[in-house]
Design a protein around this motif. Structure first.
Motif, mmCIF file in Angstrom:
data_model
loop_
_atom_site.group_PDB
_atom_site.id
_atom_site.type_symbol
_atom_site.label_atom_id
_atom_site.label_comp_id
_atom_site.label_asym_id
_atom_site.label_seq_id
_atom_site.Cartn_x
_atom_site.Cartn_y
_atom_site.Cartn_z
ATOM 1 N N VAL A 1 0.933 -0.963 -0.255
ATOM 2 C CA VAL A 1 -0.394 -0.003 -0.039
ATOM 3 C C VAL A 1 1.156 1.250 -0.309
ATOM 4 N N LYS A 2 2.116 1.461 0.279
ATOM 5 C CA LYS A 2 3.190 2.619 0.573
ATOM 6 C C LYS A 2 4.550 2.330 -0.856
ATOM 7 N N ARG A 3 3.913 1.829 -0.923
ATOM 8 C CA ARG A 3 4.825 1.722 -2.426
ATOM 9 C C ARG A 3 5.651 1.975 -2.991
ATOM 10 N N ILE A 4 6.136 2.529 -4.135
ATOM 11 C CA ILE A 4 6.393 3.434 -4.638
ATOM 12 C C ILE A 4 6.174 3.078 -6.672
ATOM 13 N N GLU B 1 8.743 8.617 3.685
ATOM 14 C CA GLU B 1 7.307 9.258 3.466
ATOM 15 C C GLU B 1 7.486 9.942 2.360
ATOM 16 N N GLY B 2 9.099 10.226 1.835
ATOM 17 C CA GLY B 2 8.843 11.718 0.888
ATOM 18 C C GLY B 2 9.126 10.908 -0.710
ATOM 19 N N ALA B 3 8.750 11.796 -1.165
ATOM 20 C CA ALA B 3 8.850 11.334 -3.016
ATOM 21 C C ALA B 3 10.496 10.750 -3.540
ATOM 22 N N VAL B 4 10.856 10.196 -4.104
ATOM 23 C CA VAL B 4 11.798 9.695 -4.293
ATOM 24 C C VAL B 4 12.435 10.705 -5.670
ATOM 25 N N ARG B 5 13.642 11.171 -5.310
ATOM 26 C CA ARG B 5 13.950 12.664 -6.205
ATOM 27 C C ARG B 5 15.241 11.980 -6.638
ATOM 28 N N VAL B 6 15.662 11.844 -8.604
ATOM 29 C CA VAL B 6 16.540 11.604 -9.244
ATOM 30 C C VAL B 6 17.150 12.577 -9.456
ATOM 31 N N ASP B 7 18.312 12.616 -9.521
ATOM 32 C CA ASP B 7 19.029 14.084 -10.208
ATOM 33 C C ASP B 7 20.890 13.733 -10.778
ATOM 34 N N ALA B 8 21.711 14.416 -11.169
ATOM 35 C CA ALA B 8 22.833 13.580 -11.869
ATOM 36 C C ALA B 8 23.928 13.911 -10.695
ATOM 37 N N GLN B 9 24.750 13.142 -10.718
ATOM 38 C CA GLN B 9 25.848 12.941 -9.556
ATOM 39 C C GLN B 9 27.122 12.498 -10.175
ATOM 40 N N PRO B 10 27.957 13.170 -10.604
ATOM 41 C CA PRO B 10 29.605 12.868 -11.407
ATOM 42 C C PRO B 10 30.132 11.810 -10.336
ATOM 43 N N ALA B 11 30.577 11.350 -11.451
ATOM 44 C CA ALA B 11 30.840 10.126 -11.256
ATOM 45 C C ALA B 11 32.400 9.898 -9.508
ATOM 46 N N GLU B 12 33.446 11.309 -10.199
ATOM 47 C CA GLU B 12 34.613 12.067 -9.801
ATOM 48 C C GLU B 12 34.194 12.680 -7.933
#
Length: 324
Positions: free
Chosen positions: A215-218, A234-245
């Protein structure tokens, strides 16, 4: 190393019991041969089963009469193994039970977790049995369980970089809090701090799923190299860029900041020990910091920030306050 107890082992124990004495019929023999041919693992499992039974301490006490060898001019390994013991019917159930008990005991021994951890300021690299590698950052702990179906790692706390040996039949799974990262052959970083989970993909592909009640899964999130996922319970998933370095700077003993709020940079440096940095003034907490700093010298960081922004350092014992 002993072989892990599996479905093939259970079936082998059952066949060993079925083929004893009067229970052996042409139809049953044909079915047994079909089972052997169905999978190369079946022959090995049957040979292990007969070996285990032959070697069980006190097994001979279960016999009413000495073992009888099957007559054969040129016995095959399977025939020889199958003929090793001929038990009265009332003893077959006990034989199978003992085999299963021994198999389960081997499985439990093999599945005992391996635990790797680091102290504050320490880093460590562990190489697993399949060649996968786990690099642990400061104050981190993982629990590793391998079984025939999967490779499972639980990140209890901290941060780790995973370099996964490719095996499509045996996925590599990392659990951190209520998130699960599934990979086959790839490299990625997982961080678990307080209740936030961060996943950074360096190479390959991973899918991040939610293991909370349905019931709680995204929805599952698929990452591509250079992407960072940040998730709160309890928050939304955020996806952004993160250089490997930047994501792997800690492997080089560094922390890299790019227009980072001072309060966040201070929190990052404090993870590695040394004099503790404190920013009491909320106005200073929002100052932006950029640069590369050694993780083992928080004092150098504090002095650099103070010089850049015209601030002062007040030190009390092992605490350094950054003030105006």
């Amino acid at each position: 190393m002993s072989q892990p107890y599996s479905r093939a082992s259970a079936e082998a124990a059952a066949w060993l019991a079925r083929l004893q004495g009067d229970a052996r019929t042409p139809a049953r023999e044909a079915a047994f041969q079909d089972w052997l041919r169905a999978d190369p693992a079946h022959q090995s499992a049957f040979e292990r089963a007969t070996d285990i039974w032959a070697d069980l301490p006190g097994a001979a006490l279960l016999l009413d009469e000495p073992p009888v060898r099957a007559a054969s001019t040129a016995p095959t390994p399977i025939a020889e193994a199958r003929a090793r013991w001929r038990l009265p019917l009332h003893q077959l159930a006990l034989a199978a039970s003992l085999l299963i008990a021994v198999g389960i005991g081997s499985f439990l021994w093999l599945s005992r977790p391996s635990i790797y951890s680091t102290a504050i300021g320490e880093q460590k690299v562990a190489t697993l049995e399949d060649g996968s590698r786990i690099a642990l950052n400061t104050d981190s702990s993982v629990e590793v369980r391998y079984d025939p179906a999967q490779r499972l790692v639980e990140l209890e706390h901290g941060e780790a970089m995973f370099e996964v040996a490719h095996n499509t039949a045996r996925p590599f799974i990392v659990r951190a809090g209520d998130k699960q990262v599934r990979a086959v052959g790839t490299s990625f970083v997982v961080r678990r701090e307080d209740k936030e989970v961060t996943v950074i993909l360096l190479q390959g592909k991973v899918v991040v799923t939610d293991i909370r009640p349905a019931v709680k899964r995204i929805a599952p999130t698929y990452l591509t190299p250079g992407e960072r996922l940040r998730a709160q319970p309890e928050g939304a998933v955020r996806v952004d860029a993160q250089p490997a370095e930047i994501a792997t700077a800690w492997r080089r003993g560094q922390a890299m900041f790019s227009d980072t709020p001072l309060i966040d940079a201070v929190a990052e440096l404090n993870r590695y020990g040394g004099p503790r940095l404190v920013v009491d003034d909320p106005r200073l907490a929002t100052l932006r910091v950029s640069g590369v700093f050694a993780t083992n010298d928080t004092g150098e960081f504090a002095r650099a920030v103070a010089a850049l922004h015209g601030l002062r350092i007040e030190q009390t014992g092992q605490t350094m306050h950054i003030v105006r």
